[in-house]
Design a protein around this motif. Structure first.
Motif, short mmCIF file in Angstrom:
data_model
loop_
_atom_site.label_atom_id
_atom_site.label_comp_id
_atom_site.label_asym_id
_atom_site.label_seq_id
_atom_site.Cartn_x
_atom_site.Cartn_y
_atom_site.Cartn_z
N SER A 142 0.83 -1.20 0.00
CA SER A 142 0.00 0.00 0.00
C SER A 142 0.86 1.25 0.00
O SER A 142 1.92 1.29 0.61
CB SER A 142 -0.91 -0.01 1.23
OG SER A 142 -0.12 -0.09 2.41
N GLY A 143 0.38 2.26 -0.66
CA GLY A 143 1.06 3.55 -0.65
C GLY A 143 2.20 3.68 -1.62
O GLY A 143 2.90 4.68 -1.61
N GLU B 35 4.89 18.60 -2.10
CA GLU B 35 3.82 17.78 -1.54
C GLU B 35 4.22 16.31 -1.64
O GLU B 35 4.43 15.78 -2.73
CB GLU B 35 2.52 18.01 -2.32
CG GLU B 35 1.33 17.27 -1.72
CD GLU B 35 0.04 17.58 -2.46
OE1 GLU B 35 -0.94 16.84 -2.23
OE2 GLU B 35 0.02 18.53 -3.27
N ALA B 36 4.37 15.67 -0.51
CA ALA B 36 4.83 14.28 -0.48
C ALA B 36 4.01 13.49 0.53
O ALA B 36 3.65 14.02 1.58
CB ALA B 36 6.31 14.21 -0.12
N LYS B 37 3.73 12.27 0.19
CA LYS B 37 2.99 11.40 1.09
C LYS B 37 3.95 10.73 2.05
O LYS B 37 5.04 10.29 1.66
CB LYS B 37 2.24 10.34 0.27
CG LYS B 37 1.31 9.47 1.11
CD LYS B 37 0.53 8.51 0.22
CE LYS B 37 -0.41 7.64 1.06
NZ LYS B 37 -1.17 6.70 0.20
N GLU B 38 3.56 10.66 3.30
CA GLU B 38 4.42 10.03 4.29
C GLU B 38 4.65 8.56 3.92
O GLU B 38 3.69 7.85 3.58
CB GLU B 38 3.80 10.13 5.68
CG GLU B 38 4.72 9.65 6.78
CD GLU B 38 4.19 9.96 8.16
OE1 GLU B 38 4.83 9.54 9.15
OE2 GLU B 38 3.13 10.63 8.26
N PRO B 39 5.89 8.09 3.97
CA PRO B 39 6.18 6.72 3.55
C PRO B 39 5.41 5.69 4.37
O PRO B 39 5.23 5.83 5.58
CB PRO B 39 7.69 6.58 3.80
CG PRO B 39 8.20 7.96 3.87
CD PRO B 39 7.10 8.81 4.40
N GLU B 40 4.94 4.67 3.71
CA GLU B 40 4.31 3.55 4.38
C GLU B 40 4.60 2.28 3.61
O GLU B 40 5.17 2.32 2.52
CB GLU B 40 2.79 3.77 4.49
CG GLU B 40 2.11 4.02 3.17
CD GLU B 40 0.63 4.34 3.35
OE1 GLU B 40 -0.12 4.17 2.36
OE2 GLU B 40 0.22 4.73 4.45
N PRO C 248 3.52 4.56 -5.04
CA PRO C 248 3.12 5.11 -6.34
C PRO C 248 3.75 4.31 -7.45
O PRO C 248 4.90 3.91 -7.37
CB PRO C 248 3.69 6.54 -6.30
CG PRO C 248 4.80 6.48 -5.31
CD PRO C 248 4.43 5.44 -4.30
N THR D 86 13.21 7.89 5.29
CA THR D 86 12.68 8.97 6.14
C THR D 86 13.31 10.30 5.78
O THR D 86 12.62 11.34 5.71
CB THR D 86 12.95 8.64 7.62
OG1 THR D 86 12.29 7.42 7.96
CG2 THR D 86 12.44 9.75 8.53
N TYR E 70 11.82 11.83 2.63
CA TYR E 70 10.50 12.42 2.89
C TYR E 70 10.64 13.77 3.60
O TYR E 70 9.99 14.75 3.22
CB TYR E 70 9.69 11.45 3.74
CG TYR E 70 8.42 12.04 4.29
CD1 TYR E 70 7.35 12.35 3.46
CD2 TYR E 70 8.30 12.32 5.66
CE1 TYR E 70 6.19 12.92 3.98
CE2 TYR E 70 7.15 12.88 6.18
CZ TYR E 70 6.09 13.17 5.32
OH TYR E 70 4.95 13.74 5.84
N VAL F 243 9.44 17.53 2.29
CA VAL F 243 8.55 18.41 3.06
C VAL F 243 9.22 19.76 3.31
O VAL F 243 8.59 20.82 3.16
CB VAL F 243 8.16 17.74 4.39
CG1 VAL F 243 7.42 18.72 5.30
CG2 VAL F 243 7.31 16.50 4.14
#
Length: 307
Positions: free
Chosen positions: A9-10, A110-115, A12, A98, A101, A105
């Motif tokens: 999940s998560g 605009e970046a999605k927090e890693p998961e 891209p 980390t 990311y 920021v």
């Protein structure tokens, strides 16, 4: 062992560019998804310069098959100096993800927090070895990093191909399945030497059946790490009519002391082929384990053709 059936999940995924029309359009090359976990090759055994060269060749093959792949090497018995341990490699991968990311920021991107998993750990083992796999699993747990651990590389038809090639390189098997020419020293019985107990012998036996079909000679698996097992199989093959035996290590190499193969060959009075080593199929199989864990499908792994 985990073997996810869908993408983490998560993550891209790069969208493919529109295909060129026409019969002769070139296939779009597959690339690693942006932000995908690292492929960490878990290398067992005592580290050495030869082991490092082998592991680097394996990850080089994997990178050539999947552009953009972040492939790293972690040594199960590393020293965190010349040979980084599996734990430290996983920790470094987590720190770098980390940091990327946080830099994005800070830059206002605009970046999605890693998961999802930081890495997919692929054991550099042809067959199951319970003791080594427990050590690898413990190292992943000790790293406290979210990582997927895949199955070992075999059994697989490409490993039968690799064994065939190693035997033919040693002059112990015909290089062509059609037998258009002969090899005077070709073996009429093959012992597949594995390590890891009965489970490993059974797994080697599956690949052995594929090898027997290629060579049209009997192939039997035996445990290299069990006293008398290789000799017992050699006696069984000879009693069934085989006279010229060959020992084929169902091993990549680093997982055992190389003198064990030589000693077993001498004890049974048969010639031995080299271990699988950095045969191209090894890198391709490692990559296939990685992509299966992520739910992405690379081109089917293909090795050198041996007819």
């Amino acid at each position: 062992m985990s073997s996810p059936t869908g993408p983490a999940s998560g993550l891209p995924v790069r969208m493919p560019r529109p295909r060129q029309p026409g019969r002769h359009r070139r296939p779009e090359p597959l690339a690693a998804p942006e932000g995908a976990p690292a492929l960490v090759l878990a290398v067992p055994g005592s580290p050495s310069a030869a082991t490092r060269a082998l592991a680097e060749e394996v990850v080089s093959i994997a990178r050539s098959e999947l552009p953009g792949l972040d492939a790293r090497i972690g040594y199960v018995d590393g020293d965190d100096a010349e040979f980084p341990t599996l734990q430290s490699v996983l920790a470094r991968a987590a720190e770098e993800r980390t940091a990327r990311y946080e830099q994005a920021v800070a830059a206002g991107v605009e970046a999605k927090e890693p998961e999802g998993p930081v890495a997919v750990v692929v054991p550099l083992l042809a067959g199951p070895d319970g003791a080594l796999l427990r050590v690898i699993r413990q190292a992943v747990m000790d790293s406290r990093v979210a990582a997927e651990l895949t199955d070992v590389l075999g059994p697989h038809p490409l490993l039968a191909e690799a064994l065939h090639v190693r035997l033919s390189e040693a002059g112990l098997a015909r290089a062509d399945r059609a037998r258009l020419f002969t090899v005077a020293t070709a073996a009429d019985g093959i012992i597949l030497a594995s390590v890891g107990g009965e489970e490993a012998v059974q797994a080697a036996g599956i690949t052995g059946m594929l090898l027997a079909a290629r060579l049209a000679v009997p192939v039997m698996a035996a445990a290299l790490d069990e006293d008398g097992a290789i000799t017992a199989v050699a006696d069984q093959l000879r009693s069934s009519g085989s006279q010229q035996l060959a020992l084929a290590p169902y091993l990549i190499g680093p997982e055992i002391d190389p003198t064990l193969v030589a000693e077993a060959a001498q004890e049974t009075g048969c010639a031995a082929a080299e271990a699988l080593g950095a045969y191209p199929a090894i890198g391709k199989l490692a990559l296939s384990k990685y992509t299966a864990a992520l739910g992405i499908a690379p081109p089917q792994p293909q090795g050198a053709q041996v007819h």
